[in-house]
Every structure is written in C-alpha cells, then in structure tokens.
Motif scaffolding. Structure first.
Motif, PDB file in Angstrom:
ATOM      1  N   CYS A 153       0.837  -1.214   0.000  1.00  0.00           N
ATOM      2  CA  CYS A 153       0.000   0.000   0.000  1.00  0.00           C
ATOM      3  C   CYS A 153       0.867   1.257   0.000  1.00  0.00           C
ATOM      4  O   CYS A 153       0.583   2.236  -0.704  1.00  0.00           O
ATOM      5  N   ALA A 157       1.095   4.054  -3.029  1.00  0.00           N
ATOM      6  CA  ALA A 157       0.828   5.471  -2.782  1.00  0.00           C
ATOM      7  C   ALA A 157       2.021   6.322  -3.219  1.00  0.00           C
ATOM      8  O   ALA A 157       1.864   7.295  -3.947  1.00  0.00           O
ATOM      9  N   THR A 163      -4.286   7.384  -4.657  1.00  0.00           N
ATOM     10  CA  THR A 163      -4.895   7.762  -3.386  1.00  0.00           C
ATOM     11  C   THR A 163      -5.340   6.490  -2.671  1.00  0.00           C
ATOM     12  O   THR A 163      -5.391   5.408  -3.265  1.00  0.00           O
ATOM     13  N   GLN A 164      -5.693   6.647  -1.412  1.00  0.00           N
ATOM     14  CA  GLN A 164      -6.140   5.467  -0.659  1.00  0.00           C
ATOM     15  C   GLN A 164      -7.356   4.837  -1.315  1.00  0.00           C
ATOM     16  O   GLN A 164      -7.482   3.612  -1.368  1.00  0.00           O
ATOM     17  N   SER A 168      -7.633   1.068  -2.715  1.00  0.00           N
ATOM     18  CA  SER A 168      -8.664   0.137  -2.275  1.00  0.00           C
ATOM     19  C   SER A 168      -9.360  -0.509  -3.482  1.00  0.00           C
ATOM     20  O   SER A 168      -9.622  -1.711  -3.483  1.00  0.00           O
ATOM     21  N   VAL A 178      -7.249  -0.375   3.779  1.00  0.00           N
ATOM     22  CA  VAL A 178      -6.106   0.305   3.162  1.00  0.00           C
ATOM     23  C   VAL A 178      -5.588   1.399   4.086  1.00  0.00           C
ATOM     24  O   VAL A 178      -4.373   1.543   4.299  1.00  0.00           O
ATOM     25  N   LYS A 179      -6.512   2.174   4.655  1.00  0.00           N
ATOM     26  CA  LYS A 179      -6.094   3.257   5.555  1.00  0.00           C
ATOM     27  C   LYS A 179      -5.310   2.701   6.745  1.00  0.00           C
ATOM     28  O   LYS A 179      -4.297   3.260   7.152  1.00  0.00           O
ATOM     29  N   ILE A 182      -1.789   1.568   5.694  1.00  0.00           N
ATOM     30  CA  ILE A 182      -0.870   2.694   5.482  1.00  0.00           C
ATOM     31  C   ILE A 182      -0.446   3.296   6.812  1.00  0.00           C
ATOM     32  O   ILE A 182       0.728   3.572   7.052  1.00  0.00           O
TER      33      ILE A 182
ATOM     34  N   ALA B  12      -1.006   9.167   5.462  1.00  0.00           N
ATOM     35  CA  ALA B  12      -1.499   9.134   4.089  1.00  0.00           C
ATOM     36  C   ALA B  12      -1.228  10.467   3.405  1.00  0.00           C
ATOM     37  O   ALA B  12      -0.845  10.516   2.237  1.00  0.00           O
TER      38      ALA B  12
END
Lengths: 201, 260
Positions: A153, A157, A163-164, A168, A178-179, A182, B12
């Motif tokens: 992941c 990125a 993006t997340q 996904s 996924v979040k 990360i 993120a």
C-alpha cells in the motif's frame, strides 16, 4: 560557452544547504556539485514513477533547472535540502503520471504483476553518495521489516501516485483496510527510523 | 477535525495518498497545531526516504550536459526570471509560510550584488572602485521607476562563436542611467565595443558602451552623454566600433521595454 570547472574537493566539502546558498551567487560549480550528488537519485525516482527513460530525463532537467532559477523555493528553515528535493521530485513525477490520463496505471492494472522489488540493503551503489547509501540501508531494512500488504500500500501510494481510495479499488480491499495498512506501516517505518534518522533539520 | 482524527490521516497525507478533503483538513489543522505539525514533519521525512528504495540508475551523462548547458543559458544572475515551472509542486503544506519570494527579483539582485561585494573583499586594490560601481548599479537596477528589457538568445554570426547569449537592460529615468547585464554574449574583435542606444520617438540616443568579458558576461553601468526623457526601447547595433553618431539601423537586437 562559459566553462564550468568540475566540482573539486573544495566544493565537495560544502553541505547541501551551503551549496544552495551559493546558487544565489549564480555559482554554476555549486549547482554542478548538487547535481553530482543528487542527479541519479532524482532521475531514478522519476524513472521509478513514470517508467519511461526519456520522460524521466526531461523531468529531472526541469526539476534541477527550477532549483537553479529559483533557489529561494527551498527554505533551510523547513528542513534539509535532500528531504525537500525528494518531495519535489516525487510530487512532480506523480503529477506527470496523473496528468497523462492515468494510462500508466491501467497498463499495470494487476497488482500481482506490479514489481515492487526493493534493492538489496547491502548493495553499494556508485550512483549514491556514502551518506545516501547509509540512509538507503536504513529505509530498505525498515521497509523489508513490515508486513508485505502494508508495504504494498505504501509503495502504491508513494511511487504509484494512487490515493487510498484508488488503492482500495486496485487491491479490491475495503477503504478502511487500506487506511489502516498505510497508517500502521508508516508508523512502523517511522519508529524504525527515528533512532538513527539523520535527515533531521 | 481534532488531533486524533488528524493523526489518523497524517501518514497518508505525507505519502500523497490522502483525498482532497483530507488534505485540506490536515493543512488547516497543522497551521494552528504545533504538535501535529511536528508529527507531520516526521512523517514527511520518512516518506522522503522512500525515494531511496527506487532501484538506482546512474543518470545518463547526456543529462548532465543538457542541464548544465541550460543552466548556463539561464545564468543571468539577479535578473533570473520566474520561469514557467508551475508544474512543480512543493511538498510542504501551506502553513510553513510561503516558500517563494514572489516578486523579489530586486531583492535577489541585491543579494547577488552583496555576494559580489563580499567576493571582492580580498582584493583591496580594486575593492573601493568596484564597490562604488556596484553601489551605483544597485541603485539603478532597484530604482522605483526602473524599466526592463530582456534580450534572449542573442546570436551574431559575424563574430567568433557560436554564441547564444542573453542580456538584460534596465533603465531608470530618475537616476539618468542604465544597467546592462549579459551572459555568453557574442565575443568582440580586439578593441571593439558594443554600444547600446535608447529608442525614442525621434532619433536614437546613445546609451553607453560595454565590453563583455572572455565568457561573454558583463555587468555594467550605462551612463549616457545626455539624458533621455522618454525612451521606448533599447537597441544594440551590429557595428562594434562604438561612438558612432547614430546607429546604421542594422540591429543585433532591438526591443521595447516590457511595459511599453
């Protein structure tokens, strides 16, 4: 054409921030010394993201010339030059693939086919300075030490420019998963690096 | 969002993987929160290190040649134009204060001149004269009423070369003087000089002479013999003798001031 003498021991003794200061003096040898240090890193990062040698060259040129023309873009108060340079490089490269109508991503649609190989941590690379080689050993070891799904992941990125949400979809995993990957992965990297990280301001 | 929520998306954000709404929230939050700002800085440093995990390839030798050659072309110190590199995004959130010095050409120029002054410190014999000259140049180049012309890719096939130089001309009517800055200008035969002329609504008026150094570079104060009230542009003729009563009309470069 005006000749620029190759960087000598005197210039090589300057740290990055001192060389950047000299760019305000329009010092081409200082500029060349910075290129000598980071040309291959910038080029390799671009290449990794855009996967096209010609585009990577063009982008590297654009990035370095921007530094030459606008050295004030870098602020030493904000941290080290190399940190800033890699951020600028990665962001520029990702902008490029995003604007190229997402073609690259669809070409490598299957994550299984995506090669996210990591270089051997012991490898000594002539393209890197000794300090960068040390830094690379740290980050490679840390990256190898986290679970592969977190690593994937993070790489999608950072190098893939996804993006997340896009990750996904790509991995067919819930966004929340996924979040979490990360966040956990980055936290492990940070704690693994904090003790020895010399890229501090 | 509170600190806890921000911490959840900081990583993120540092990786460039947050969506637009999350990115906005992070930027807004760290503007006022030092602790989250510190956390973000650490995350960004970690993210920056990831660049080193790309397989390293030596940049092709031709890339260095290209970059250095382009940098030389752009080496017009102090007058360095902003350039059109809007595509490069700086990886820091806006909170750190604007990273650029927008519109600070005059300041950059002053920094450059200061560096020149510093570099001359070891050379006591010429220091005083040079400092006085640089002071005059600074005064003209940063005068409130200064007007600018940029000549790009000045080439002259009649002289030794090939050269493709750049020159900037700045003129302050209040100071009654101009400044020429040039880089890689076509070289002159021994004993000859360039002469610049102000273009006016009637006859061209001599602006002064200048001689580039061996590399085609110059930074020179231009003091005309008589004052010009209303110049619209500047021209440099092909003739290299200097001191002509009027230019032949065969211009090497000719351009209007940028605000004309």
């Amino acid at each position: 054409m005006r000749d620029v003498s190759p960087p000598d021991t005197f210039y090589r003794s300057f740290d990055d921030e001192e060389l950047m200061q000299r760019l305000f003096h329009r010092d081409l040898t200082a500029f060349r010394t910075l290129y000598e240090r980071y040309g291959s890193l910038v080029y390799s990062t671009c290449l990794r993201v855009v996967r096209d040698a010609q585009i990577a060259e063009d982008m590297s040129q654009e990035i370095f010339l921007r530094i030459w023309r606008k050295p004030e873009s870098f602020s030493a108060q904000r941290g080290r030059f190399v940190t800033w340079l890699t951020s600028v490089t990665r962001n520029r490269a990702v902008d490029e693939i995003r604007s190229r109508n997402r073609r690259y991503r669809h070409e490598t649609a299957s994550p299984e086919e995506q090669e996210w190989e990591i270089p051997a941590s012991e490898a000594i690379d002539p393209a890197l300075t000794a300090e960068l080689s040390d830094q690379r050993r740290l980050i490679v070891t840390a990256l190898e030490g986290i679970p592969s799904e977190q690593r994937e992941c993070i790489q999608l990125a950072y190098f893939g420019g996804l993006t997340q949400q896009e990750i996904s979809e790509r991995l067919d995993q819930p966004l929340g998963t996924v979040k979490t990957r990360i966040r956990l992965g980055m936290q492990k990297l940070r704690s693994a690096l904090t003790a020895e990280l010399r890229w501090e301001a | 969002m509170d600190c806890q929520e921000i911490r959840e998306i900081l990583d993120a954000y540092a990786l460039g993987a947050a969506d637009a709404r999350e990115a906005k929230a992070v930027e807004r939050h760290v503007a006022d929160c030092v602790r989250c700002w510190d956390e973000l800085t650490k995350a960004q440093r970690t993210a920056a290190l990831l660049a080193l995990t790309a397989p390293m390839q030596e940049a092709p030798a031709s890339l260095e040649t290209r970059i250095m050659s382009a940098a030389r072309g752009a080496a017009r110190a102090g007058f360095s134009p902003a350039g059109s590199f809007g595509g490069v995004r700086i990886g820091w959130p806006a909170t750190a204060g604007s990273v650029g010095l927008v519109g600070a050409a005059a300041l950059v120029f002053a920094v450059f001149l200061q560096a020149q002054v510093n570099d001359l410190e070891g050379d006591r014999d010429t220091l005083e004269d040079r400092v006085v000259a640089l002071g005059s140049i600074t005064r003209v180049a940063t005068a409130p009423d200064v007007r600018t012309i940029s000549f790009e890719e000045v080439t002259d096939t009649t002289t030794t070369g090939p050269f493709s130089g750049d020159a900037d001309y700045r003129w302050s009517r209040d100071e009654g003087k101009g400044v020429i800055f040039c880089d890689s200008m076509p070289l002159l035969p021994e004993g000859e000089v360039y002469e610049a002329w102000y273009v006016t609504l009637s006859e061209p008026v001599p602006a002064g002479t200048f001689t580039p150094d061996d590399a085609g570079g110059c930074l020179h104060l231009m003091e005309p013999e008589w004052q010009v009230a209303a110049a619209t542009g500047v021209g440099i003729p092909h003739e290299k003798a200097g001191g002509a009563r009027r230019p032949t009309g065969d211009w090497l470069v000719l351009a209007q001031f940028e605000d004309e």
